[in-house]
Design an enzyme around this catalytic site. Structure first.
Site, short mmCIF file in Angstrom:
data_model
loop_
_atom_site.label_atom_id
_atom_site.label_comp_id
_atom_site.label_asym_id
_atom_site.label_seq_id
_atom_site.Cartn_x
_atom_site.Cartn_y
_atom_site.Cartn_z
N ASP A 30 4.07 0.59 12.02
CA ASP A 30 2.89 -0.08 11.44
C ASP A 30 2.74 -1.51 11.93
O ASP A 30 1.68 -2.11 11.77
CB ASP A 30 2.96 -0.06 9.90
CG ASP A 30 2.82 1.35 9.37
OD1 ASP A 30 3.10 1.57 8.18
OD2 ASP A 30 2.46 2.25 10.15
N CYS A 47 -5.50 7.83 8.79
CA CYS A 47 -5.79 7.25 10.12
C CYS A 47 -5.42 8.24 11.21
O CYS A 47 -4.39 8.88 11.17
CB CYS A 47 -4.95 5.98 10.31
SG CYS A 47 -5.65 4.59 9.42
N ARG A 58 -8.63 -0.53 4.14
CA ARG A 58 -7.75 0.48 3.52
C ARG A 58 -6.40 -0.14 3.13
O ARG A 58 -5.73 0.31 2.23
CB ARG A 58 -7.47 1.63 4.49
CG ARG A 58 -8.69 2.33 4.99
CD ARG A 58 -8.32 3.44 5.89
NE ARG A 58 -7.49 4.40 5.16
CZ ARG A 58 -7.46 5.69 5.44
NH1 ARG A 58 -8.18 6.16 6.44
NH2 ARG A 58 -6.71 6.51 4.75
N ARG A 88 -0.56 14.24 12.69
CA ARG A 88 -0.19 14.12 11.26
C ARG A 88 0.11 15.49 10.65
O ARG A 88 -0.46 15.91 9.66
CB ARG A 88 -1.30 13.42 10.47
CG ARG A 88 -1.87 12.14 11.00
CD ARG A 88 -0.94 10.97 11.15
NE ARG A 88 -0.33 10.40 10.00
CZ ARG A 88 -0.84 9.37 9.29
NH1 ARG A 88 -2.01 8.90 9.59
NH2 ARG A 88 -0.18 8.88 8.27
N LYS A 131 0.85 -1.20 0.00
CA LYS A 131 0.00 0.00 0.00
C LYS A 131 0.88 1.25 0.00
O LYS A 131 0.67 2.18 -0.77
CB LYS A 131 -0.88 0.01 1.25
CG LYS A 131 -1.55 1.35 1.53
CD LYS A 131 -2.43 1.33 2.76
CE LYS A 131 -1.71 1.69 4.00
NZ LYS A 131 -1.46 3.14 4.23
N ASN A 132 1.92 1.25 0.86
CA ASN A 132 2.70 2.48 1.03
C ASN A 132 3.74 2.67 -0.06
O ASN A 132 4.51 3.63 -0.02
CB ASN A 132 3.33 2.51 2.43
CG ASN A 132 2.26 2.63 3.49
OD1 ASN A 132 1.11 2.98 3.19
ND2 ASN A 132 2.59 2.34 4.73
C1 EPZ Z 1 3.79 6.94 6.23
O1 EPZ Z 1 2.99 7.94 6.83
C2 EPZ Z 1 2.89 5.73 6.07
N1 EPZ Z 1 1.75 6.06 5.19
C3 EPZ Z 1 2.36 5.30 7.44
O2 EPZ Z 1 1.60 4.10 7.24
C4 EPZ Z 1 3.55 4.97 8.34
O3 EPZ Z 1 3.08 4.64 9.63
C5 EPZ Z 1 4.49 6.18 8.42
O4 EPZ Z 1 4.89 6.58 7.09
C6 EPZ Z 1 5.75 5.87 9.22
O5 EPZ Z 1 6.42 4.78 8.65
C7 EPZ Z 1 1.95 6.07 3.86
O6 EPZ Z 1 3.04 5.81 3.38
C8 EPZ Z 1 0.74 6.38 3.01
P1 EPZ Z 1 5.78 10.22 8.53
P2 EPZ Z 1 3.53 9.47 6.94
O7 EPZ Z 1 5.69 11.49 7.77
O8 EPZ Z 1 4.30 9.80 5.71
C9 EPZ Z 1 5.89 13.42 11.95
C10 EPZ Z 1 -0.18 2.62 7.57
O9 EPZ Z 1 -0.73 2.10 8.54
N2 EPZ Z 1 5.81 14.44 10.88
O10 EPZ Z 1 7.00 9.37 8.38
O11 EPZ Z 1 2.41 10.33 7.32
C11 EPZ Z 1 4.56 12.71 12.12
O12 EPZ Z 1 3.69 13.46 12.94
C12 EPZ Z 1 0.20 4.08 7.61
O13 EPZ Z 1 0.11 2.01 6.50
C13 EPZ Z 1 5.97 15.77 11.22
O14 EPZ Z 1 6.17 16.11 12.39
O15 EPZ Z 1 4.53 9.31 8.16
C14 EPZ Z 1 4.95 11.41 12.76
O16 EPZ Z 1 5.09 11.63 14.16
C15 EPZ Z 1 -0.10 4.73 8.95
N3 EPZ Z 1 5.87 16.71 10.24
C16 EPZ Z 1 6.33 11.13 12.16
O17 EPZ Z 1 6.78 12.36 11.58
C17 EPZ Z 1 5.64 16.38 8.94
O18 EPZ Z 1 5.59 17.28 8.08
C18 EPZ Z 1 6.31 10.06 11.07
O19 EPZ Z 1 5.46 10.53 10.05
C19 EPZ Z 1 5.48 15.01 8.61
C20 EPZ Z 1 5.56 14.05 9.60
#
Ligand code: EPZ
Length: 420
Positions: free
Chosen positions: A308, A116, A400, A121, A22-23
């Protein structure tokens, strides 16, 4: 809202093949805007997030169709840079359309993304990175309006190795003049898959899988009329199926996977006393009747233990012989499955991002509610081993990221019925 009814006291055994990630498919679908060639994608998972993403591409003027197990995407006729608010609010991955829309049209307009509710986020890393590429960003009344007609390559350091921000900026940088270097980039396998796809589109992108990624905006190869790409296997679905076997003393061969992508999960399953036979593209697991204690699980960016997989290992800890500590370092609100497990008889103490779980001999069936994608999958897997029937509500969350999870599990011994 659909529900799944699980008979419980299952013994998972047999063989299962894992589909595309998915990701990985989600950013790659966004990336199809970077070419006017037709893209043929194999191993595309049939999940609702993909349908939403394809509908967003359609509203931008793109088109797609499925033929056999291939998805064909053509964005040659895409003509608008305004993302549809209703669809964008559906999924988190809509935010990394920003980068590809900017590279394609020089402008982009979207609303804050959905996804989610496992934390706030925020998207500050995305927007600050775009500004460093000389994109003007105006946020007003919940919309984000970007002008990137004069994007210039630059050096971008991410304060946190955000997966989405890394992917967004890789795609945006492909439309900038000159080279961009992203440091402290995310290192997830899905980033490497996006790089492989971008290189097939003609972009010179290197370094994915490490913390430093370089993107050169100009095209440097002759691109064929049909660009072929096979999506990597879903490492989280693979880990979820292994956990399904682990929690009920099962014996399962999980095929079409990349074992190297799940080494942190395999290490925890070994600690829990499971026997693992690791092949080139499969893992055969045989579990004991009672899992051993898993002392400590701390979620971290890749290659650390993946957030995840946290809910799935949480399920195993509820019935392991001992006390486990789980620390969720990545998201601030990713223990919403804890109260649901308590309804099944789990013994859990939670303080902020730390959960202490004292394993019980067995869970009891209960009526529980999925609060998010991975937590929902974990409840279904816990229901396999529980004594008595377990009903899981809000199955749409699970759909999803899992292609009809009940069919996968029933094919290897479970007895789960979907009630729509
Ligand atoms: C991706 O989400 C994945 N989703 C998530 O999978 C996964 O849990 C996550 O990466 C971490 O591996 C997709 O790829 C579609 P991040 P993403 O930006 O990109 C903070 C699932 O279940 N952050 O790496 O949103 C954020 O708050 C889903 O398949 C900021 O602070 O994750 C979090 O604490 C859930 N500012 C941390 O970074 C930003 O601008 C990790 O978020 C962006 C993120």
């Amino acid at each position: 809202m659909a529900k799944l009814i699980n008979e419980g006291r299952t013994r998972i055994q047999g063989e299962i093949s894992i589909g595309g990630a998915k990701n990985s498919i989600l950013p790659i679908l966004a990336c199809t805007l970077l070419t006017n060639k037709t893209v043929r994608i194999k191993n595309c998972p049939k999940i609702s997030d993909v349908n939403n993403m394809l509908n967003i591409l359609k509203t931008l003027g793109g088109s797609y169709y499925f033929e056999g197990d291939s998805l064909y995407v053509d964005t040659a006729k895409a003509e608008t840079y305004v993302m549809p608010p209703d669809l964008s609010r559906e999924l988190r991955s809509s935010i990394f359309m920003l980068g590809s829309i900017l590279a394609r049209f020089g402008q982009a307009c979207c609303v804050y993304p959905g996804g989610c509710e496992i934390g706030n986020r925020p998207i500050g890393l995305h927007l600050s990175g775009l500004k460093m590429l000389n994109v003007s960003v105006i946020e007003e009344e919940g919309s984000i309006i970007c002008n990137g007609e004069n994007m210039e390559g630059t050096a971008i350091h991410l304060d946190y190795p955000s997966v989405g921000a890394t992917e967004n900026l890789m795609m945006a940088a492909s439309g900038a003049k000159g080279k961009t270097i992203i440091t402290n980039a995310a290192r997830e396998p899905e980033i490497e898959d996006l790089q492989a796809f971008m290189r097939k589109l003609g972009f010179n992108v290197t370094g994915a899988g490490t913390s430093t990624i370089e993107i050169d905006g100009k095209l440097d190869i002759e691109v064929p009329d049909v660009v072929d790409h096979k999506i990597i296997s879903d490492r989280i679905v693979a880990g979820s199926m292994l956990c399904a076997a682990a929690i009920c003393g099962g014996n399962l061969n999980v095929k079409s996977i990349e074992p190297l992508h799940i080494s942190s999960t395999l290490s925890k399953l070994r600690e829990a006393g499971c026997n693992l036979d690791i092949g080139k593209s499969n893992v055969h697991i045989s579990a004991t009747d009672r899992l051993k204690e898993i002392r400590m699980i701390e979620t971290l960016p890749h290659p650390g233990f993946p957030t995840d997989m946290q809910a799935l290992l949480f399920a195993l800890c509820t019935v392991a012989d001992g006390t486990s500590i789980i620390v969720e370092n990545v998201f601030e609100n990713r223990f919403k499955h804890a109260p649901e497990f308590t309804k099944m008889g789990a013994v859990i103490t939670q303080r902020d991002r730390t959960a202490i779980i004292r394993g019980v001999k067995h869970l009891r069936g209960a009526h529980v509610t999925a609060q998010d994608l991975r937590g929902g999958a974990a409840l279904v897997i816990a229901g396999l081993a529980a004594w008595g029937y377990t009903t899981v509500d809000n199955v749409e969350f699970i759909d999803r990221g899992y292609e009809r999870i009940e069919d996968m599990l029933n094919s290897v011994g479970a007895n789960i019925t979907r009630i729509n």
